[in-house]
Design an enzyme around this catalytic site. Structure first.
Site, short mmCIF file in Angstrom:
data_model
loop_
_atom_site.label_atom_id
_atom_site.label_comp_id
_atom_site.label_asym_id
_atom_site.label_seq_id
_atom_site.Cartn_x
_atom_site.Cartn_y
_atom_site.Cartn_z
N GLU A 10 0.82 -1.21 0.00
CA GLU A 10 0.00 0.00 0.00
C GLU A 10 0.86 1.26 0.00
O GLU A 10 0.55 2.23 -0.70
CB GLU A 10 -0.94 0.01 1.22
CG GLU A 10 -1.96 -1.09 1.24
CD GLU A 10 -3.10 -0.88 0.25
OE1 GLU A 10 -3.94 -1.78 0.12
OE2 GLU A 10 -3.16 0.19 -0.40
N ARG A 61 0.64 3.82 -3.17
CA ARG A 61 0.02 5.11 -2.86
C ARG A 61 1.06 6.21 -2.67
O ARG A 61 0.94 7.29 -3.25
CB ARG A 61 -0.83 5.02 -1.60
CG ARG A 61 -1.96 4.01 -1.69
CD ARG A 61 -2.98 4.24 -0.59
NE ARG A 61 -3.79 3.06 -0.34
CZ ARG A 61 -4.99 3.09 0.24
NH1 ARG A 61 -5.52 4.22 0.61
NH2 ARG A 61 -5.66 1.97 0.45
N ASP A 80 -4.64 -9.92 -8.53
CA ASP A 80 -4.90 -8.97 -9.61
C ASP A 80 -3.72 -8.17 -10.16
O ASP A 80 -3.31 -8.32 -11.31
CB ASP A 80 -6.01 -8.03 -9.20
CG ASP A 80 -5.87 -7.51 -7.77
OD1 ASP A 80 -4.76 -7.54 -7.24
OD2 ASP A 80 -6.88 -7.07 -7.19
N GLU A 116 -12.49 0.36 -10.02
CA GLU A 116 -12.10 -0.61 -11.06
C GLU A 116 -13.03 -0.64 -12.27
O GLU A 116 -12.57 -0.79 -13.41
CB GLU A 116 -11.99 -2.01 -10.45
CG GLU A 116 -10.84 -2.20 -9.49
CD GLU A 116 -11.11 -1.57 -8.13
OE1 GLU A 116 -10.12 -1.20 -7.46
OE2 GLU A 116 -12.29 -1.45 -7.74
N THR A 170 -1.06 0.84 -10.25
CA THR A 170 -2.34 0.27 -9.83
C THR A 170 -3.14 1.19 -8.93
O THR A 170 -4.28 0.88 -8.59
CB THR A 170 -2.12 -1.11 -9.16
OG1 THR A 170 -3.36 -1.82 -9.14
CG2 THR A 170 -1.58 -0.95 -7.75
#
Length: 643
Positions: free
Chosen positions: A268, A272, A401, A535, A621
């Site tokens: 994360e 981010r 994913d 998404e 992502t």
């Protein structure tokens, strides 16, 4: 991922758990001694040391010298007529000549110790006259000086690197007034989200828009790292909200500190923070973002200290100690976490000239290439101690994913030179299509999950990104199958739109089934929530870019209106707990990825293609755009410092 307490948080996300509170003692007051008493103790020790040194000085009656144990002193030769013997240009003076000088030296040292001792006593007396508050203020001042010195040390300039050719970072203004009006509405929603975070949650990781206060989760540890600020920067920039961008930059420059005793998610924080800081740097050219990204990356490197080099899921930013999530298949690392570092780490090596980041992610790739894959599929769990797969669960949704996404994007980011990554992507997609992709009785194409040797006919909201991925990877696919994969992307987009259209709020659930007569509908109560996820809109945008079919803008506008109607509150935007209820309750969280991804993809959907064109930019992502690097195959030759 089946209970609200284990919600995957964003983009391609993992379920957070409560990791407890800080390891600092809770009752420090009971352990604290008086500052004056501590000073007296230190003073007593100092006096004892001084007198000890005084009494144990060498006695000239017992020793001929007070020096470092040398038998003689070498003095450059000037004149041999004074009783010394010439030896190679130096004089060796006998000890008898120096006894008087040594006694004087000893006396001088004794006097100096006495003077220092008296000075220390006077200073201690002055200190003891001060109040407790004054002493604490002085201590804090000294601590601040040390912190500033450390910051200066950490902020050393990085080697100059030629920036890639940056195209399309402004404008994208549509000519059609209707499209322009919709784009302006999305910009207004961004301003509403930012302004309320600025007012009620500034510096906190996220916002509770109903309670109107800051919010955080365990993925950021116990520290206030301003996740929303870092995540939102590039969205603010491309929307032309430059005053807000400068506010965020100022906070980052003055307050973003990674030397905190806090355990964070490597995945994360990478997507981010490092992704957000790198994107902000490339868009604005402001060095502070690059410097902060490199500082943070250095704090993540200890996570790779495992027997296999597969990183831990979490790392303490201060101590460097890493560990994995307790729920993850007997202490395994997760495919979507350790497989979603490549883009950011390649850019870090490019910008710093330090190959360590590049080598870490390439080591992961080489290890995965050597491993057997059941049915050609990558299981979601890998043990970082043994290098063996955990339970055989494969998913293109949560837990798996973005690993597949980053294989494709590694190839694109290398200007299509990293053919090794493209081959791994093609092999994986062929296995996914063979084993996981099915068509429902009602004709909806979906991607299931492989669990314990059978296919679970359920698809998550997270999996809906794959429609955009298939479209993005269509060009360059094997056997001239570009048309096939573009069509597959369109089918996934249609299925995910149905999951929205079959709800009361026209917002998609977290997961939906394809069993019997139930299709594209959530069955369990704990799968009916919508937490401002991006998404589906992400796939609409990619499909729009590659086809310009107006239905994708129509679907995107439906989602925009639903979010504005059902998720907007006076203090920002909130997720909802049941998309099938006409009067849903709020979860009271404005996720940072709502500003980073959802609103950015909507804005791009209603912008011209010359804003962040896909030939020049690759989105991580978390929707942070990073420029294509024109490099030799899987090397960093574009960086002269690296060469």
């Amino acid at each position: 991922m089946t209970t609200p307490a284990l919600l995957p948080l964003s983009g391609r996300r993992l379920p957070p758990l409560n990791l407890g509170t800080s390891s600092f003692p809770h009752h420090r007051a009971t352990l604290r001694l008086s500052e004056k008493f501590i000073l007296l103790l230190i003073l007593s020790a100092f006096i004892t040391l001084c007198f000890g040194a005084f009494f144990f000085l060498p006695d000239s009656s017992k020793h001929k010298r007070f020096d470092l144990g040398l038998e003689d002193v070498l003095i450059p030769h000037v004149d041999t007529s004074k009783g010394g013997k010439n030896l190679g240009g130096f004089l060796i003076h006998g000890q008898g000549h120096d006894e008087h000088r040594h006694r004087e030296e000893e006396e001088r040292l004794r006097n100096k110790i006495r003077a220092d001792h008296e000075k220390a006593l006077e200073e201690a007396k002055e200190k003891l006259k001060k109040s407790r508050d004054e002493i604490q203020a002085e201590i804090q001042t000294e601590k601040n000086k040390v912190v500033q010195e450390l910051k200066k040390k950490d902020s050393k300039p990085l080697p100059p690197v030629p920036l890639p050719n940056l195209i399309g970072i402004n404008s994208g203004e549509p000519a059609d007034p209707d499209i322009r009006e919709k784009r302006n509405k999305i910009k207004e929603m961004m301003k509403h989200a930012w302004d309320n975070y600025r007012q009620y949650g500034w510096g906190h990781n996220e916002l509770k828009p109903i309670a109107r206060k800051g919010h955080s989760t365990n993925i950021f540890g116990n520290s206030q790292m301003g996740a929303t600020i870092v995540d939102a920067l590039d969205t603010l920039y491309i929307m032309g909200l430059h005053d807000e961008f400068r506010e965020g930059q100022e906070w980052i420059d003055k307050n973003l500190d990674f030397s905190v005793n806090s355990e964070v998610s490597v995945f994360e924080v990478n997507i981010r923070f490092i992704g957000g800081l790198l994107a902000a740097y490339y868009l604005s050219g402001q060095e502070v973002f690059k410097i902060k990204a490199v500082q943070l990356a250095g704090k993540l490197l200890p996570a790779f200290n495992t027997p296999t080099g597969i990183p831990w899921a979490m790392v303490n930013l201060k101590s460097g100690v890493g560990r994995n999530w307790g729920w993850a298949s007997a202490g395994s690392s997760i495919l979507a976490e350790f497989g979603t570092l490549h883009m950011e780490f390649v850019h870090l090596s490019y910008l710093t000239g330090d190959p360590v980041y590049y080598n870490k992610v390439m080591h992961i790739r080489k290890l995965l290439q050597k491993m057997d894959r059941p049915n050609g599929l990558y299981p979601n769990y890998l043990n970082p101690r043994t290098g063996r797969w955990g339970q055989h669960h494969t998913s293109v949704g949560g837990l798996g994913d973005s690993f597949y996404e980053y294989l494709l994007k590694a190839w694109l980011m290398s200007d299509k030179m990293d053919t090794e990554a493209r081959k791994m992507y093609d092999d994986a997609i062929e296995a996914i299509e063979k084993h996981l992709i099915r068509k429902s009785n009602g004709g909806l194409t979906f991607i299931g999950e492989w669990k314990n040797g059978h296919l679970e006919r359920k698809m998550g909201h997270l999996t809906c990104f794959a429609g955009g991925m298939f479209a993005l990877g269509a060009d360059g696919s094997r056997d001239d199958k570009a048309g096939h994969y573009l069509q597959l992307g369109a089918e996934i987009a249609h299925t995910c739109h149905e999951s929205y259209d079959r709800t009361t709020l026209k917002l998609g659930p977290e997961a939906f089934k394809f069993d019997g007569g139930v299709e594209a509908v959530a069955v369990r109560q704990n799968e009916k929530y919508y937490i401002l996820r991006p998404e589906v809109i992400e796939t609409y945008w990619y499909m729009w870019r590659f086809t310009h079919d107006p239905k994708y803008r129509q679907w995107g506008w439906e989602a925009t209106q639903a979010i504005d109607k059902y998720c907007r509150v006076s203090g920002g935007f909130s997720g909802v707990k049941d998309v099938y209820s006409s009067s849903p309750t709020y979860d009271d969280v404005q996720q940072s990825f709502f500003l980073a991804e959802t609103l950015k993809y909507l804005y791009l959907l209603f912008s011209n293609d010359d804003l962040l064109p896909l030939d020049n930019w690759v989105f991580n992502t978390e929707a942070h755009p990073l420029p294509v690097l024109h490099l030799a195959n899987t090397t960093l030759s574009g960086n002269p410092a690296y060469r």
